[in-house]
Design a protein around this motif. Structure first.
Motif, PDB file in Angstrom:
ATOM      1  N   LEU A 327       1.422  18.473 -16.457  1.00 30.76           N
ATOM      2  CA  LEU A 327       1.307  17.256 -15.654  1.00 30.76           C
ATOM      3  C   LEU A 327       0.631  17.559 -14.204  1.00 30.76           C
ATOM      4  O   LEU A 327       1.351  18.234 -13.678  1.00 30.76           O
ATOM      5  CB  LEU A 327       2.148  16.183 -15.724  1.00 30.76           C
ATOM      6  CG  LEU A 327       2.970  15.944 -17.116  1.00 30.76           C
ATOM      7  CD1 LEU A 327       3.972  14.721 -16.796  1.00 30.76           C
ATOM      8  CD2 LEU A 327       1.946  15.279 -18.157  1.00 30.76           C
ATOM      9  N   GLY A 328      -0.350  16.852 -13.804  1.00 24.92           N
ATOM     10  CA  GLY A 328      -0.757  17.283 -12.347  1.00 24.92           C
ATOM     11  C   GLY A 328      -0.310  16.111 -11.531  1.00 24.92           C
ATOM     12  O   GLY A 328       0.057  14.937 -11.730  1.00 24.92           O
ATOM     13  N   LEU A 392      -9.300   5.715 -13.830  1.00 24.93           N
ATOM     14  CA  LEU A 392      -9.749   7.020 -14.017  1.00 24.93           C
ATOM     15  C   LEU A 392     -11.082   7.302 -14.216  1.00 24.93           C
ATOM     16  O   LEU A 392     -11.652   8.301 -14.041  1.00 24.93           O
ATOM     17  CB  LEU A 392      -8.765   7.627 -15.086  1.00 24.93           C
ATOM     18  CG  LEU A 392      -7.333   7.809 -14.945  1.00 24.93           C
ATOM     19  CD1 LEU A 392      -6.575   8.337 -16.048  1.00 24.93           C
ATOM     20  CD2 LEU A 392      -6.825   8.784 -13.670  1.00 24.93           C
ATOM     21  N   ALA A 393     -11.713   6.518 -15.299  1.00 27.08           N
ATOM     22  CA  ALA A 393     -12.915   6.731 -15.482  1.00 27.08           C
ATOM     23  C   ALA A 393     -13.938   6.520 -14.307  1.00 27.08           C
ATOM     24  O   ALA A 393     -15.160   7.109 -14.081  1.00 27.08           O
ATOM     25  CB  ALA A 393     -13.334   5.700 -16.653  1.00 27.08           C
ATOM     26  N   LYS A 394     -13.465   5.507 -13.359  1.00 31.45           N
ATOM     27  CA  LYS A 394     -14.203   5.292 -12.125  1.00 31.45           C
ATOM     28  C   LYS A 394     -14.212   6.390 -11.144  1.00 31.45           C
ATOM     29  O   LYS A 394     -15.102   6.885 -10.407  1.00 31.45           O
ATOM     30  CB  LYS A 394     -13.638   3.845 -11.507  1.00 31.45           C
ATOM     31  CG  LYS A 394     -14.436   3.680 -10.225  1.00 31.45           C
ATOM     32  CD  LYS A 394     -13.863   2.302  -9.587  1.00 31.45           C
ATOM     33  CE  LYS A 394     -12.640   2.300  -9.379  1.00 31.45           C
ATOM     34  NZ  LYS A 394     -12.348   1.096  -8.417  1.00 31.45           N
ATOM     35  N   ILE A 395     -12.950   7.060 -11.051  1.00 29.30           N
ATOM     36  CA  ILE A 395     -12.889   8.188 -10.281  1.00 29.30           C
ATOM     37  C   ILE A 395     -13.620   9.377 -10.679  1.00 29.30           C
ATOM     38  O   ILE A 395     -14.143  10.094 -10.057  1.00 29.30           O
ATOM     39  CB  ILE A 395     -11.232   8.768 -10.414  1.00 29.30           C
ATOM     40  CG1 ILE A 395     -10.513   7.627  -9.716  1.00 29.30           C
ATOM     41  CG2 ILE A 395     -11.190  10.198  -9.671  1.00 29.30           C
ATOM     42  CD1 ILE A 395      -8.981   7.817  -9.644  1.00 29.30           C
ATOM     43  N   GLU A 396     -13.695   9.737 -12.061  1.00 35.80           N
ATOM     44  CA  GLU A 396     -14.410  10.813 -12.651  1.00 35.80           C
ATOM     45  C   GLU A 396     -15.800  10.351 -12.523  1.00 35.80           C
ATOM     46  O   GLU A 396     -16.666  11.297 -12.147  1.00 35.80           O
ATOM     47  CB  GLU A 396     -14.390  10.781 -14.326  1.00 35.80           C
ATOM     48  CG  GLU A 396     -14.911  11.884 -14.845  1.00 35.80           C
ATOM     49  CD  GLU A 396     -14.411  12.018 -16.359  1.00 35.80           C
ATOM     50  OE1 GLU A 396     -14.687  13.071 -16.874  1.00 35.80           O
ATOM     51  OE2 GLU A 396     -14.141  10.903 -17.051  1.00 35.80           O
ATOM     52  N   LYS A 414     -13.234  21.120  -0.682  1.00 31.66           N
ATOM     53  CA  LYS A 414     -11.939  21.726  -1.402  1.00 31.66           C
ATOM     54  C   LYS A 414     -11.287  20.359  -2.201  1.00 31.66           C
ATOM     55  O   LYS A 414     -10.446  20.849  -3.246  1.00 31.66           O
ATOM     56  CB  LYS A 414     -11.029  22.162  -0.436  1.00 31.66           C
ATOM     57  CG  LYS A 414     -11.519  23.343   0.227  1.00 31.66           C
ATOM     58  CD  LYS A 414     -10.541  23.844   1.497  1.00 31.66           C
ATOM     59  CE  LYS A 414     -11.177  25.291   2.016  1.00 31.66           C
ATOM     60  NZ  LYS A 414     -10.234  25.649   3.151  1.00 31.66           N
ATOM     61  N   ALA A 415     -11.356  19.306  -1.491  1.00 28.67           N
ATOM     62  CA  ALA A 415     -10.707  17.995  -2.373  1.00 28.67           C
ATOM     63  C   ALA A 415     -11.331  17.893  -3.684  1.00 28.67           C
ATOM     64  O   ALA A 415     -10.882  17.409  -4.578  1.00 28.67           O
ATOM     65  CB  ALA A 415     -10.754  16.811  -1.405  1.00 28.67           C
ATOM     66  N   LEU A 416     -12.609  17.873  -3.665  1.00 30.83           N
ATOM     67  CA  LEU A 416     -13.577  17.517  -4.902  1.00 30.83           C
ATOM     68  C   LEU A 416     -13.042  18.753  -5.818  1.00 30.83           C
ATOM     69  O   LEU A 416     -12.745  18.409  -7.267  1.00 30.83           O
ATOM     70  CB  LEU A 416     -14.868  17.539  -4.675  1.00 30.83           C
ATOM     71  CG  LEU A 416     -15.320  16.413  -3.747  1.00 30.83           C
ATOM     72  CD1 LEU A 416     -16.740  16.768  -3.324  1.00 30.83           C
ATOM     73  CD2 LEU A 416     -15.267  14.962  -4.456  1.00 30.83           C
ATOM     74  N   HIS A 417     -13.298  20.106  -5.591  1.00 24.99           N
ATOM     75  CA  HIS A 417     -12.770  20.942  -6.604  1.00 24.99           C
ATOM     76  C   HIS A 417     -11.290  21.015  -7.055  1.00 24.99           C
ATOM     77  O   HIS A 417     -11.181  21.410  -8.230  1.00 24.99           O
ATOM     78  CB  HIS A 417     -13.163  22.356  -5.688  1.00 24.99           C
ATOM     79  CG  HIS A 417     -14.401  22.697  -5.814  1.00 24.99           C
ATOM     80  ND1 HIS A 417     -15.410  22.209  -4.870  1.00 24.99           N
ATOM     81  CD2 HIS A 417     -15.617  23.279  -6.806  1.00 24.99           C
ATOM     82  CE1 HIS A 417     -16.706  22.501  -5.100  1.00 24.99           C
ATOM     83  NE2 HIS A 417     -16.971  23.210  -6.131  1.00 24.99           N
ATOM     84  N   SER A 421     -10.418  20.662 -10.763  1.00 23.20           N
ATOM     85  CA  SER A 421      -9.814  21.775 -11.395  1.00 23.20           C
ATOM     86  C   SER A 421      -8.589  21.061 -12.340  1.00 23.20           C
ATOM     87  O   SER A 421      -8.126  21.645 -13.236  1.00 23.20           O
ATOM     88  CB  SER A 421      -9.555  22.967 -10.794  1.00 23.20           C
ATOM     89  OG  SER A 421      -8.674  22.409  -9.441  1.00 23.20           O
ATOM     90  N   GLN A 422      -8.030  20.320 -11.586  1.00 20.47           N
ATOM     91  CA  GLN A 422      -6.712  19.595 -12.163  1.00 20.47           C
ATOM     92  C   GLN A 422      -7.030  18.349 -13.099  1.00 20.47           C
ATOM     93  O   GLN A 422      -5.946  17.847 -13.301  1.00 20.47           O
ATOM     94  CB  GLN A 422      -5.744  19.063 -10.966  1.00 20.47           C
ATOM     95  CG  GLN A 422      -5.507  20.373  -9.913  1.00 20.47           C
ATOM     96  CD  GLN A 422      -4.413  21.230 -10.740  1.00 20.47           C
ATOM     97  OE1 GLN A 422      -3.636  20.758 -11.335  1.00 20.47           O
ATOM     98  NE2 GLN A 422      -4.880  22.613 -10.790  1.00 20.47           N
ATOM     99  N   TRP A 423      -8.247  18.078 -13.277  1.00 17.66           N
ATOM    100  CA  TRP A 423      -8.369  16.647 -14.040  1.00 17.66           C
ATOM    101  C   TRP A 423      -7.787  16.355 -15.202  1.00 17.66           C
ATOM    102  O   TRP A 423      -7.107  15.650 -15.439  1.00 17.66           O
ATOM    103  CB  TRP A 423     -10.125  16.395 -14.329  1.00 17.66           C
ATOM    104  CG  TRP A 423     -10.265  15.217 -14.841  1.00 17.66           C
ATOM    105  CD1 TRP A 423     -10.866  14.859 -15.933  1.00 17.66           C
ATOM    106  CD2 TRP A 423     -10.400  13.862 -13.870  1.00 17.66           C
ATOM    107  NE1 TRP A 423     -10.904  13.581 -16.074  1.00 17.66           N
ATOM    108  CE2 TRP A 423     -10.819  12.890 -14.889  1.00 17.66           C
ATOM    109  CE3 TRP A 423     -10.030  13.680 -12.532  1.00 17.66           C
ATOM    110  CZ2 TRP A 423     -10.458  11.547 -14.465  1.00 17.66           C
ATOM    111  CZ3 TRP A 423      -9.999  12.152 -12.149  1.00 17.66           C
ATOM    112  CH2 TRP A 423     -10.440  11.161 -13.346  1.00 17.66           C
ATOM    113  N   PRO A 424      -7.876  17.375 -16.257  1.00 17.66           N
ATOM    114  CA  PRO A 424      -6.955  17.126 -17.504  1.00 17.66           C
ATOM    115  C   PRO A 424      -5.619  16.934 -17.533  1.00 17.66           C
ATOM    116  O   PRO A 424      -5.005  16.277 -17.998  1.00 17.66           O
ATOM    117  CB  PRO A 424      -7.568  18.522 -18.031  1.00 17.66           C
ATOM    118  CG  PRO A 424      -8.451  19.166 -17.571  1.00 17.66           C
ATOM    119  CD  PRO A 424      -8.508  18.736 -16.196  1.00 17.66           C
ATOM    120  N   LYS A 425      -4.875  17.740 -16.228  1.00 19.49           N
ATOM    121  CA  LYS A 425      -3.344  17.507 -16.076  1.00 19.49           C
ATOM    122  C   LYS A 425      -3.303  16.220 -15.418  1.00 19.49           C
ATOM    123  O   LYS A 425      -2.351  15.492 -15.605  1.00 19.49           O
ATOM    124  CB  LYS A 425      -3.115  18.669 -15.106  1.00 19.49           C
ATOM    125  CG  LYS A 425      -3.368  19.956 -15.454  1.00 19.49           C
ATOM    126  CD  LYS A 425      -2.903  21.140 -14.527  1.00 19.49           C
ATOM    127  CE  LYS A 425      -3.534  22.317 -14.915  1.00 19.49           C
ATOM    128  NZ  LYS A 425      -3.314  23.449 -13.968  1.00 19.49           N
TER     129      LYS A 425
END
Length: 518
Positions: A327-328, A392-396, A414-417, A421-425
């Motif tokens: 979990l992220g 979550l859909a809006k953030i994506e 850095k915040a975006l990457h 990188s953590q999106w699935p978690k």
């Protein structure tokens, strides 16, 4: 006026040189801006407020780093000024007044009587009789009392011969021939590991009451008692690996005397806690932060267990190796956007800035969590499916257009990457109402250690670091279970030397051991 004529080759060479210089200037400008952004971020970390609270009251309490709540005028709220609710027809009226003193505290009655000469009625001269008393209370504090427990082990002998002399055996102690009693050891442990009072200050404090103890004596006692409780720590770890949800984090610790390493080398204290079953907080010392040190801490966890952590890659390797559901942490992701927003000049800040938009969207997730905190796991999962998934859909949708249009080395980049990188978690928490949205609980568990580290700064030896990790584990596990650490440790130190088998040790776990009156 002189006219300079250039050949086609010369013109092309000059144009190429101009383009090269323009490109180089652009790179230098970007590097300058990135370096300035980093310097500003470093200065904010040093001097700016650490709170991540926002203006939205629904989110305010979710990100506070400070333990104190401030009154509207900026002063700490005094406990004596807490209002009482008084029932009045149609509404509740708040009554101001001093908060009553704990009724369980022992009380000493001091009677204040009129002199004999004043106990006469001024009207008819009759002697006054007692009809009651006006009672007020003050809180009194008795300073620490240092005393000596003198043990007399009685000797016995036969009056007829010299062949049968017996001495009463010494009672079992957690530290063989230790100078401090179990209560004294518990006092020193809680003072250092709960109240963050360094040993040299404790030695000075005890010295004022006749306890002439050196810091070296106190330190040696802490190391020995920290190692003596290892069987209880082992049992806590056995229970932790059986949990369905485990949270993990780590922080820096400095050890001065470690074989093969300089005093300036970074070592680490790892925090682990359960999110299901008995509340457990475990701390472990390792000389490094790599997977070779972290992997053994998670040996034995069940496949399918949920592991909550930040984005440090070692945790991902642990989850893959152990078959855990990783979990992220949304609080970590939000923190990067907070830093990116802080880098924007105040005059340029507005609701259309990407960092501000992400912060607002993440805030919607936390608002949903705040409204669902009292629901059951099943109800919370349904609420997340209905309300959190659209957010979550809006953030994506907000992430994809900005991901490749921002300089990766910038704070916003850095915040975006990190988010990408953590999106699935980060999105898995909606699948189970028992899973947390962030790792804040583990960060809060590790915070007392960080506060203490500011006072005592470092550990002298590896043995001391490991002993400290064990004692922090007991203190924080007691607090998580609503148990007074001092009372528990006194009872533990008295009964641990008498434990002989697994059942005896199991009975000494914080949620099983009931302190007795002594």
């Amino acid at each position: 006026m002189t006219t300079i004529t250039l050949s086609a080759d010369e013109y092309q060479a000059l144009l190429a040189e101009q383009q090269r210089l323009t490109h180089q200037l652009r790179l230098m400008t970007v590097e300058r801006d990135l370096l300035k952004e980093r310097v500003d971020a470093f200065l904010r970390r040093l001097f700016a407020a650490k709170s991540e609270a926002r203006a939205n009251p629904a989110q305010r309490d979710l990100f506070l780093n400070e333990a104190e709540a401030l009154a509207p005028n900026g002063a700490p709220v005094a406990e004596e000024a807490l209002p009482e609710a008084v029932e009045v027809a149609g509404h509740q009226r708040k009554k101001r007044g001093r908060k009553p003193i704990d009724p369980h505290l022992p009380r000493e009655i001091v009677r204040h009587e009129l002199p004999e000469a004043e106990r006469v009625c001024a009207h008819d001269g009759t002697r006054l009789v007692e009809i009651g008393a006006e009672i007020s209370e003050q809180l009194d504090i008795v300073p620490q009392q240092v005393r000596v427990i003198q043990h007399h082990r009685v000797k016995y002998a036969c009056p007829c011969c010299d062949e049968s002399i017996r001495v009463t055996p010494a009672p079992a102690r957690i530290i063989l021939k230790g100078l401090l009693t179990e209560a004294a050891l518990a006092w020193v442990v809680t003072a250092k590991y709960q109240d963050s009072l360094p040993l040299y200050r404790q030695a000075a404090l005890l010295g004022r009451f006749g306890g002439d103890l050196s810091r070296t004596t106190l330190a040696a006692s802490m190391v020995r008692v920290g190692h003596a409780v290892q069987p209880i720590i082992n049992l806590l770890r056995d229970h932790l690996v059986e949990a369905d949800l485990i949270l993990g984090d780590e922080t820096v610790i400095q050890v001065l005397k470690e074989s093969g390493r300089t005093a300036q080398s970074k070592s680490y204290l790892w925090a682990q806690m359960t999110g299901s079953g008995p509340p457990i907080r475990l701390f472990s010392y390792t000389p490094g932060r790599g997977g070779i040190h972290a992997q053994p801490l998670y040996d034995g966890i069940k496949p399918g267990v949920a592991l909550m952590s930040d984005g440090y890659e070692v945790y991902n390797a642990i989850a893959v190796a152990r078959g855990a559901i990783h979990l992220g942490c949304w609080a970590h992701s939000r923190r990067y956007f907070i830093e990116a927003e802080a880098a924007i000049p105040k005059a340029a800040r507005n609701a259309q800035q990407p960092a501000t938009q992400f912060i607002a969207a993440i805030g919607e997730l936390y608002t949903i969590e705040a409204n669902a905190k009292d629901l059951s796991a099943e109800q919370r999962q349904q609420r997340r499916q209905e309300q959190s998934r659209p957010v979550l859909a809006k953030i994506e949708a907000l992430l994809l257009p900005h991901l490749h249009t921002v300089t990766p080395g910038s704070l916003l980049g850095k915040a975006l990457h990190y988010l990408a990188s953590q999106w699935p978690k980060l999105t898995r928490f909606v699948d189970n109402g028992a899973w947390p949205i962030d790792n804040n609980r583990c960060e809060n568990a590790i915070r007392p250690f960080v506060v203490g580290r500011r006072n005592w700064l470092f550990c002298d030896t590896v043995a001391g670091a490991r002993a400290s990790a064990n004692l922090y584990s007991l203190i924080e596990t007691c607090k998580a279970n609503g148990i007074d650490p001092y009372a528990y440790l006194v009872e533990l130190f008295r009964k641990l030397p008498l434990a002989k088998n697994a059942e005896d040790f199991e009975a000494l776990l914080p949620w099983n051991l009931t302190p007795s009156a002594h």
